[in-house]
Design a protein around this motif. Structure first.
Motif, PDB file in Angstrom:
ATOM      1  N   LYS A   1       0.831  -1.209   0.000  1.00 24.13           N
ATOM      2  CA  LYS A   1       0.000   0.000   0.000  1.00 24.13           C
ATOM      3  C   LYS A   1       0.859   1.249   0.000  1.00 24.13           C
ATOM      4  N   VAL A   2       1.934   1.228   0.790  1.00 25.64           N
ATOM      5  CA  VAL A   2       2.838   2.385   0.803  1.00 25.64           C
ATOM      6  C   VAL A   2       3.460   2.584  -0.575  1.00 25.64           C
ATOM      7  N   PHE A   3       3.882   1.502  -1.181  1.00 21.79           N
ATOM      8  CA  PHE A   3       4.527   1.575  -2.498  1.00 21.79           C
ATOM      9  C   PHE A   3       3.553   2.104  -3.546  1.00 21.79           C
ATOM     10  N   GLN A   4       2.308   1.618  -3.526  1.00 24.45           N
ATOM     11  CA  GLN A   4       1.336   2.055  -4.522  1.00 24.45           C
ATOM     12  C   GLN A   4       0.915   3.507  -4.297  1.00 24.45           C
ATOM     13  N   THR A   5       0.923   3.937  -3.031  1.00 26.09           N
ATOM     14  CA  THR A   5       0.645   5.353  -2.752  1.00 26.09           C
ATOM     15  C   THR A   5       1.702   6.239  -3.396  1.00 26.09           C
ATOM     16  N   ALA A   6       2.947   5.784  -3.273  1.00 29.89           N
ATOM     17  CA  ALA A   6       4.038   6.552  -3.895  1.00 29.89           C
ATOM     18  C   ALA A   6       3.908   6.570  -5.409  1.00 29.89           C
ATOM     19  N   VAL A   7       3.517   5.455  -5.989  1.00 30.55           N
ATOM     20  CA  VAL A   7       3.339   5.395  -7.443  1.00 30.55           C
ATOM     21  C   VAL A   7       2.231   6.352  -7.863  1.00 30.55           C
ATOM     22  N   SER A   8       1.107   6.356  -7.106  1.00 28.49           N
ATOM     23  CA  SER A   8      -0.005   7.253  -7.438  1.00 28.49           C
ATOM     24  C   SER A   8       0.426   8.710  -7.377  1.00 28.49           C
ATOM     25  N   LEU A   9       1.206   9.058  -6.380  1.00 27.05           N
ATOM     26  CA  LEU A   9       1.677  10.430  -6.265  1.00 27.05           C
ATOM     27  C   LEU A   9       2.566  10.814  -7.449  1.00 27.05           C
ATOM     28  N   CYS A  10       3.451   9.883  -7.830  1.00 24.91           N
ATOM     29  CA  CYS A  10       4.354  10.176  -8.963  1.00 24.91           C
ATOM     30  C   CYS A  10       3.588  10.343 -10.264  1.00 24.91           C
ATOM     31  N   VAL A  11       2.548   9.512 -10.459  1.00 20.63           N
ATOM     32  CA  VAL A  11       1.767   9.621 -11.683  1.00 20.63           C
ATOM     33  C   VAL A  11       0.972  10.916 -11.695  1.00 20.63           C
ATOM     34  N   SER A  12       0.397  11.257 -10.506  1.00 24.11           N
ATOM     35  CA  SER A  12      -0.413  12.474 -10.440  1.00 24.11           C
ATOM     36  C   SER A  12       0.443  13.712 -10.685  1.00 24.11           C
ATOM     37  N   LYS A  13       1.730  13.659 -10.305  1.00 21.73           N
ATOM     38  CA  LYS A  13       2.614  14.796 -10.498  1.00 21.73           C
ATOM     39  C   LYS A  13       3.396  14.713 -11.797  1.00 21.73           C
ATOM     40  N   LYS A  14       2.996  13.777 -12.635  1.00 25.68           N
ATOM     41  CA  LYS A  14       3.633  13.599 -13.947  1.00 25.68           C
ATOM     42  C   LYS A  14       5.109  13.222 -13.845  1.00 25.68           C
ATOM     43  N   LEU A  15       5.488  12.690 -12.672  1.00 30.83           N
ATOM     44  CA  LEU A  15       6.869  12.213 -12.534  1.00 30.83           C
ATOM     45  C   LEU A  15       7.047  10.851 -13.195  1.00 30.83           C
ATOM     46  N   LEU A  16       5.954  10.126 -13.271  1.00 27.26           N
ATOM     47  CA  LEU A  16       5.914   8.840 -13.971  1.00 27.26           C
ATOM     48  C   LEU A  16       4.784   8.888 -14.971  1.00 27.26           C
ATOM     49  N   THR A  17       4.972   8.265 -16.103  1.00 29.99           N
ATOM     50  CA  THR A  17       3.879   8.176 -17.064  1.00 29.99           C
ATOM     51  C   THR A  17       2.843   7.179 -16.560  1.00 29.99           C
ATOM     52  N   GLU A  18       1.652   7.254 -17.165  1.00 28.96           N
ATOM     53  CA  GLU A  18       0.592   6.307 -16.764  1.00 28.96           C
ATOM     54  C   GLU A  18       1.001   4.865 -17.067  1.00 28.96           C
ATOM     55  N   ALA A  19       1.700   4.660 -18.187  1.00 32.95           N
ATOM     56  CA  ALA A  19       2.146   3.301 -18.527  1.00 32.95           C
ATOM     57  C   ALA A  19       3.136   2.794 -17.493  1.00 32.95           C
ATOM     58  N   GLU A  20       4.062   3.659 -17.056  1.00 32.45           N
ATOM     59  CA  GLU A  20       5.031   3.252 -16.036  1.00 32.45           C
ATOM     60  C   GLU A  20       4.326   2.982 -14.717  1.00 32.45           C
TER      61      GLU A  20
END
Length: 1612
Positions: free
Chosen positions: A156-175
């Motif tokens: 859950k912690v890891f996926q929260t971080a992924v969601s934050l990165c995607v929302s801030k455009k730090l990661l693409t949606e595919a990534e």
């Protein structure tokens, strides 16, 4: 790997582990075991399921990388479907990724910290690894806590971080999606994305289960909504991804919806109900998909023969080895130069050290040959000795010869017989080549024959090399690693190569550089061949495989690491460079790659193993730490000790059994993934098996885990138990499959599978020292049948011949091996005929060998199981006897026997023309070359024997004495110096007497004190003999003198001489009678009285054998039977020495001369061989009749009889051994003098009668299988008839009719003056009818012979009506019926047209008032006798006709046999009014229906190319077939092995076949004889076999001297 060649269905089970436990358990327990059984027994493949979540504990679930490796392995190696996906209502949660790129991981940590969450746990379980490509943070699974909810919270912690990165455009949606997908989603996409249509359609199954009315199936995500929800991901997976594959690639997907009650939800009962439905559907679908495997198997045709299978397996192995070629070797250019140059007439020898890469280089060169030799079509044949199952050099030459023949044969691969090879197919049309000197079909047959010697195979091999290759199609032969099979093996193969090599042949050998002796042999083999660059030297073109450059090795390592997405740090690279300085072998680089791929960037590595063996040990140590020590020990030991390799399924089963089912399929798969670079999969006997990529793995494993006999025995025992556990089921299934008449393609795969398992089982039983169990398995008929069907006949023969055990068991194995080898040609083309072949071959000898009873009983049980309903009841007399042993001296292709001698112990010594001496111990399957302990090689030129001693002579007349009980010791006999040849040698205890040709000196040697005394005779000595107590010796001489010397004083006691001065050839001392018999060269015998030892012997009697020739050949004396055999070139004389009278004599066949004759040990038989004649003839002494011949194949040189054997040494150095009892049983088997002309059987079937055209009729008892009585006549017998009650036998001899009482044998009546041509007995048994062509035919009473009436017209083909009222027959074109009361023609068949002839007719016993009639126009009628009416029933079409000589009809008129025409039999089914014509197996000779209309038996001559070109008895002689009339199915068939002369089917459903050699065979349809009757017959036969020579002569019933009834001779 080409999956079409795989032999395993490997299925990856893809599912959400949390939502599929019940379903997966149901499949694992119910469906998968049944599918595995189906695949093994129906398709010949294994079935494995890889479930990454098989364990119930999440900590044992596999990581993403391992799962992907497993999916990839399943997709590439599964021969059928590879994916089974179960999608439930729960999408599943994502897991922690195995690795995260460094940049992404830093972003995730930064976002977690900004969100106010702790990153400590993530940083603890992930570590940075610069060796990953790209550098990444890798998950350390060992650091994960096993506490509940720990991993879930971390995810859950890891996926929260992924969601934050995607929302801030730090990661693409595919990534972001790559981190959010569930395990099920990730696996499905990896398995199906980027796959071809062929990999998806028919290879993948997806089952989607939707459950409605569930609350909170997909919980809403707390917090940010930047990442898609599980519901969205699940919908995308099914509706987009899977649906797209369904539309584009026809992915098989099934969707089922279950509607739940909202109050109770998805209950356990509903889940179990779905699991049951799913199991049923999965089973049906996988059955359908796996059944298509046989269509995509690439080389199923190669299962037809073992040689073809081995060819494909070798070619596949070459492909596999060539794929290991990575580093470019400069030596390849030199190999290319050798191949392209035409002046080399010797082989190229590639040498190198261990692991140098010789095999890989040669395999790669084999693939380059066609590009090198452009413009021609080269035949490239390779052989790599890593091939696991090669028992002998003979086998290798057979394989090579077969492959050469196939390479130059343009016929279809499916023509898997030698007869598909025609001489015109072998050469290019532009370059014809004369092959008239090659008999290719005979050569092909010899290749398959397990009894062909090494030198004969060498001659065939060299003939092929010199004849078939041409400039348009040259031959390149590559042989690698023969030295690994033993130095002697390699030397024999080198000596088998032609010297010089033909110009159109290139031979490349791969040999270890340490084999200096082998290199010396090559130099000797090629003494005058040109060297490269014009240099003149001995031997071969040598090429040393050099060391690979370190830079190339490093480049190879870096490439391997890059492919596995790994690298090394600079510090680690320095260590790698240091290691490569010490070792630059390619295997070392692959081991180094495995080791370095495990390194992390922060790993401290201080040293690397400095050699291949050290690295292999390190690899095993790593595996022990990763898995358990026990699992690794067992796994590598199983692989090491297997005979031909193990399949993955077998390895998994063995590990599971050894660890109480604690080792799962997933554990085995992980272990195999770690070993994948060091194991190769290759096809052996139809199965894909695992074996080490290099033999050095086996060396290290043996040294590490199997260094003690106890350890090896334990592993062998476990493997033996495993293969034995499934053996009975294997055999049971094999029998059922045959009974269901499966297609050959399917059955052959299963046969090959069983054959390989059988070889493995026997190997482990032998190595675990379970001798008795191994013998029981080996002696199982079913075991032998499996090996024969699998094409392993030669291996079975080898097993039987090498079997250790008791003397009796050893002989039984030898007998079975001999029969199988003798019938090898037949069995290789017709393996399913083993049952009838062994039954026919063994029945005459069952009681000689008690061990055969179990074997025969098993065959009978198998017959009932397989519903094979044609059984041998009475086997015909054998034509010859199979030899138990066929041994050969290693004397070269032009070997010749110089001398041979046998001892009283049954051993034998042979001296060959090359000076070698060979001994045989009397029981083994090999000849042993006599090798004295002295360094200097000794040549021998002659040998003599006496008692247990053998005396050899050397070229310098040195005499060497050998005691056969210690053959390794040779003692020199210090005899007088003479240049004359050794003439004779006799021994008495430690006293030895020798004499020479044209010499009057007799040397007396005392072995106890090694003293030699010379005794001088007045004339040349020709023979000598010790007395029974050894006190004196008698010396016969050339002038007829006999000198008697005292042994103690060495003085002459006395002497005597015959008056005609004929040379003495033998002396017989009868001390009980105080007599001495001297056999003269002229054939005369002088009997002397020697009662007074100091006085001159007194002549008592003179006798002569009457021979016209004076050249004596040999003599033999049997004191216990008082018989003496004297053999001249033209006759053999037998003397009764009790009275010294001539007992009998046998003349040699016309224009033939005897070369030797010997007695059997009991004196009842005489055996003789003739000059320029390959047969050994057997005479019965009692009758003087030659009763059997034994085929020695070549000219016999020496005959020897022992207590148990008959031994023949041939001129070419072969030693043939026959069992003496078998020979005499075969010789005494009852046979009539001439071919059987007719057979009559009584209604019960217990007695039958045969006639052969001589003056004797034989009465046989089927219960005993022996003739009971002989009915004698004054003249040859023309006809026999048996009354229906079986009490009266009527015979017609010349013009006399004899009436016999069958029970008493009394000749009741002898009627003279009948003039009859034929005779009949009425069905009521009261009257007889004699048919006369010229005079009156008479009806007479059986009781007294009185004539009842006479019939004036001659009726041909006459038959008596069933009611005994009419004689019906043809007179001209008319069918007439004459009254048996008045003789008047009272009825006539009314023809539709007066010009229409009656062709055939038959009375019907079940419809006594009717006669079936066929006329020339094809009309079929019935003639009712009571009212003389005719009814037409059927009109035969114009193309069908009736053959009168073959016309038959059943007793009820249901079927009629109309004709036999070549390969067709035409029947008329009267009851259904239809014509039936069926194709027979070959050209029909005879056909016969049974009375009931159930069966038709026919004998046909095989007409195939195979039978026409093969001379073996089974192919050259006809077949008996029985067909069921109701449905046309074959009941069974028997290869008769000899030519038949007559056939009859009686009412007891037995087929009686008479043969041209006078023997009779009886065959039961549907097993009509009960076991009790068979047992009674065997018991009675046993008493006959106990003393075959005291064979009870049948009763002789003599006829009346003169007729007691005489009819007046009257002419009509």
């Amino acid at each position: 790997m080409d999956r079409r060649r795989s032999t395993c269905v490997k299925l990856y089970l893809c599912a959400n582990p949390a939502d599929s436990a019940v379903e997966r358990r149901a499949l694992r327990e119910v469906v998968f075991p049944k599918l595995r059984e189906h695949c093994r027994h129906k398709l010949g493949v294994d079935f494995r399921v890889i479930d990454p979540h098989e364990s119930s504990h999440p900590s044992h679930w596999q990581c993403e990388k391992t799962r992907k490796d497993m999916i990839r392995e399943c997709r590439e190696s599964s021969v059928g479907p590879f994916l089974l996906a179960l999608i439930g209502h729960d999408y599943g949660s994502a897991s922690l990724p195995a690795q995260v790129e460094v940049s992404h991981f830093h972003l995730l940590l930064q976002q977690i910290q900004q969100a106010g969450l702790s990153t400590r746990e993530l940083e603890r379980v992930y570590h940075r690894d610069e060796n990953s490509v790209p550098p990444s943070f890798c998950l350390r699974r060992s650091c994960l806590s096993q506490e509940e909810n720990y991993i879930e919270n971390l995810v859950k912690v890891f996926q929260t971080a992924v969601s934050l990165c995607v929302s801030k455009k730090l990661l693409t949606e595919a990534e972001g999606l790559t981190f959010n997908r569930s395990v099920l989603d990730v696996d499905l996409r990896f398995a199906l994305e980027n796959c071809s249509r062929d990999d998806i359609n028919g290879r993948c199954l997806v089952y989607v289960h939707k459950v409605t009315n569930l609350k909170d199936t997909f919980p809403s995500s707390a917090g940010l909504r930047s990442s898609p929800s599980e519901k969205d991901l699940f919908s995308d997976l099914i509706d987009n991804f899977l649906q797209g594959l369904i539309d584009s690639c026809q992915l098989e997907a099934y969707i089922r919806t279950t509607e739940c009650d909202p109050r109770h939800g998805y209950t356990t009962a509903r889940r179990h109900a779905y699991a049951e439905l799913l199991s049923h559907q999965v089973y049906l679908d996988l059955m359908r998909l796996t059944d298509h495997i046989k269509d995509c198997r690439e080389f199923s045709s190669c299962y037809l023969t073992a040689l073809a299978r081995e060819q494909v397996e070798q070619e596949e192995l070459c492909d596999t080895l060539s794929r290991f070629y990575i580093l470019k070797r400069s030596e390849m250019e030199e190999i290319q130069a050798y191949v392209l140059q035409s002046d080399h007439r010797r082989p190229l020898v590639l040498t190198g050290g261990p692991c140098a890469g010789k095999s890989v280089l040669l395999a790669h060169c084999a693939h380059q040959m066609k590009s090198w030799l452009h413009g021609v079509d080269p035949a490239v044949i390779t052989f790599f000795t890593s091939f696991p199952y090669l028992p002998s050099p003979e086998r290798l030459l057979s394989i090579l010869s077969y492959r050469i023949l196939r390479s130059y044969d343009h016929s279809s691969y499916s023509q898997e017989t030698c007869f598909g090879i025609m001489s015109g197919h072998h050469q290019d049309a532009t370059e014809p080549k004369d092959l008239s000197h090659l008999n290719l079909s005979t050569m092909f047959k010899a290749i398959k024959n397990p009894d062909i010697s090494l030198y004969e195979r060498t001659e065939h091999f060299c003939s092929l090399l010199s004849s078939l290759p041409s400039s348009k199609k040259p031959l390149v032969l590559i042989l690698d690693g023969m030295d690994q099979l033993g130095q002697n093996f390699a030397i024999q193969i080198i000596k088998s190569l032609p010297s010089p090599i033909p110009a159109t042949v290139k031979i490349i050998l791969g040999i270890s550089c340490y084999q200096t002796q082998l290199m010396q042999v090559i130099k000797i083999q090629y003494p005058e061949c040109s060297a490269p660059l014009g240099e003149e030297q001995l031997g071969s073109v040598d090429l040393l495989l050099g060391v690979v450059d370190r830079k190339q090795c490093l480049e190879m390592l870096m490439s391997l690491l890059s492919n596995s997405e790994r690298s090394v740090t600079s510090g680690q690279l320095a260590l790698v460079n240091q290691a490569l300085t010490s070792c630059c072998l390619t295997l070392y680089i692959r081991l180094l790659h495995f080791h370095t791929s495990l390194w992390c960037s922060d790993a401290e590595v201080s040293h690397l193993p400095d050699g291949v063996h050290s690295f292999i040990a390190a690899l095993l140590d790593h595996l022990e730490h990763k898995f358990s020590s026990s699992v690794v020990t067992r796994a590598v030991s199983y692989l090491n000790l297997s005979k031909v390799g193990l399949t993955e399924a077998e390895l998994a089963d063995l590990l599971s059994r050894a660890h109480a089912n604690q080792v799962t399929q997933i554990d085995v798969e992980r272990l195999l993934l770690d070993l994948k670079d060091f194991l190769i999969r290759r096809t052996v006997m139809g199965c894909h098996v695992l074996s080490w990529v290099s033999r050095h793995f086996g060396i290290v494993v043996a040294k590490t885990y199997l260094d003690s006999c106890e350890a090896r025995k334990e592993i062998h025992s476990e493997m033996a138990d495993y293969f034995m556990s499934g053996w009975n089921a294997c055999l049971e299934k094999s029998s059922k499959d045959e009974a269901s008449m499966q297609k050959i393609e399917q059955q052959s795969l299963w046969d090959a599978l069983c054959g390989r398992e059988a070889v493995e089982m026997m190997h482990h039983l032998e190595e675990s020292k379970r001798v008795e169990l191994r013998y029981n398995v080996l002696m199982s008929w079913r075991f032998q049948h499996v090996l024969v069907k699998a094409g392993l006949l030669a291996d079975l023969v080898t097993m039987l011949r090498q079997e250790d055990g008791s003397w009796a068991n050893h002989r039984v194995c030898a007998l079975l091996a001999s029969i199988l080898a003798f019938s090898s040609c037949f069995l290789q083309s017709s393996p399913l005929e083993l049952l009838t072949l062994m039954e026919t071959s063994l029945l005459p000898y069952v009681e000689l060998f008690p061990a055969l009873r179990v074997y025969v009983n098993e065959m009978r049980l198998e017959r009932r199981t397989r519903s094979c309903r044609l059984a041998v009841v009475l086997s015909p007399a054998p034509d010859t006897v199979a030899h138990l042993r066929h041994l050969q001296c290693d004397g070269g292709p032009k070997r010749r026997t110089v001398s041979a001698a046998g001892t009283q112990l049954g051993s034998l010594a042979i001296v060959m023309c090359d000076g070698s001496a060979w001994t045989w111990d009397g029981s083994g399957f090999g000849l042993v070359r006599l090798s004295p302990s002295s360094e200097q090689e000794i040549k021998f030129v002659g040998v003599k024997s006496s008692q247990q001693f053998v005396l050899f002579r050397t070229p310098c007349n040195k005499l060497l004495l050998c005691d056969v009980t210690a053959p390794e010791i040779l003692e020199e006999v210090k005899a007088s110096q003479t240049l004359n040849m050794l003439e004779g040698f006799v021994a008495f205890e430690k006293q030895f007497c020798v004499w020479w040709k044209q010499d009057n000196i007799v040397g007396l040697f005392d072995a106890s004190n090694r003293t030699l005394t010379n005794l001088q005779c007045p004339s040349y000595v020709t023979c000598a003999v010790f007395c029974s107590h050894g006190s004196y010796i008698c010396c016969g001489q050339e002038d007829g003198t006999v000198s008697i010397f005292d042994i103690a004083s060495h003085s002459l006691r006395c002497s005597c001489s015959n008056s005609n001065h004929s040379a003495i050839v033998s002396i017989i001392i009868c001390e009980d009678e105080h007599e001495m018999a001297c056999v003269e060269k002229s054939g005369g015998i002088k009997l002397w009285n020697i009662s007074d030892k100091m006085q001159t012997p007194r002549l008592v009697k003179e006798a002569s054998d009457g021979s016209q020739f004076k050249n004596m050949v040999n003599t033999e004396y049997l004191p216990e039977f008082s018989r003496l055999l004297v053999c001249h070139c033209n006759q053999v004389t037998v003397w009764d020495t009790s009275e010294w009278e001539r007992y009998d004599h046998f003349l040699a066949p016309q224009d033939q001369t005897f070369v030797q004759a010997v007695f059997s040990q009991d004196g009842h038989h005489c055996l003789a061989c003739l000059e320029a004649y390959t047969l050994v003839l057997v005479w019965r002494v009692r009758t003087g009749q030659c009763i059997l011949s034994l085929d020695a194949k070549t000219q016999p040189h020496t005959l020897l009889t022992t207590t148990s054997d008959i031994v023949c040494v041939t001129d070419n150095g072969c030693l043939l051994v026959w069992d003496a009892q078998m020979v005499f049983v075969a010789a005494e088997a009852p046979k009539m003098k001439c071919g059987v002309m007719d057979v009559m059987v009584e209604q019960t079937g217990g007695w039958f009668y045969t006639v052969d055209g001589t003056d004797t009729v034989w009465s046989w008892s089927l219960e005993t299988g022996l003739p009971h009585a002989n009915f004698l006549h004054d003249r040859p017998v023309k006809r026999i008839r048996l009354s229906q009650d079986g009490k009266t036998l009527v015979t017609l001899s010349d013009e006399d009719i004899y009436i016999w009482h069958t029970d008493t044998g009394q000749n009741l009546l002898r009627i003279g003056g009948s003039g009859a041509k034929d005779v009949h007995i009425t069905p009521n048994c009261k009257f007889g009818v004699s048919i006369c062509e010229q005079g009156l035919s008479r009806v007479w009473k059986m009781v007294h012979g009185g004539v009842v009436c006479s019939i004036h017209l001659y009726l041909s083909d006459a038959q008596v009506s069933p009611e005994s009222t009419f004689l019906i027959g043809l007179h001209g074109r008319d069918l007439l019926a004459a009254s048996l009361w008045s003789g008047i023609i009272s009825k006539s068949f009314l023809r539709a047209e007066s010009s229409e002839n009656v062709v055939a007719f038959r009375t019907l016993s079940q419809h006594a008032d009717f006669v079936a009639v066929i006329v020339a126009s094809g009309g079929v009628y019935t003639w009712k006798m009571s009212d003389d009416t005719v009814c037409r029933h059927f009109q035969l079409p114009g193309m069908f006709y009736c053959q009168p000589q073959n016309f038959q009809m059943t007793s009820n008129g249901s079927f009629a046999l109309l004709s036999i025409d070549h390969e067709a039999i035409t029947l008329l089914d009267v009851s259904h009014v239809r014509l039936c014509s069926f194709k027979a197996e070959g050209s029909v000779i005879k056909a016969c229906m049974d009375e009931t209309g159930s069966y038709i038996a026919y004998i046909s001559q095989q007409t195939s190319q195979e039978s026409q070109r093969c001379a073996c008895p089974q192919h050259a002689h006809p077949i008996l077939n029985v067909v069921q009339l109701s449905d046309g199915k074959r009941v069974g068939r028997v290869f008769l092995g000899k030519d038949p002369s007559t056939m009859l089917v009686n009412g007891q459903q037995c087929v009686f076949v008479g043969f041209r050699d006078g023997s009779v065979g009886v065959y039961s349809i549907s097993g009509s004889l009960t076991d009790v009757e068979k047992g009674r017959r065997c018991r009675k036969f046993r008493s006959h076999l106990k003393d075959c020579c005291s064979y009870s002569v049948p009763l002789r019933w003599v006829p009346l001297e003169t007729p007691n009834v005489i009819w007046p001779c009257s002419i009509d």
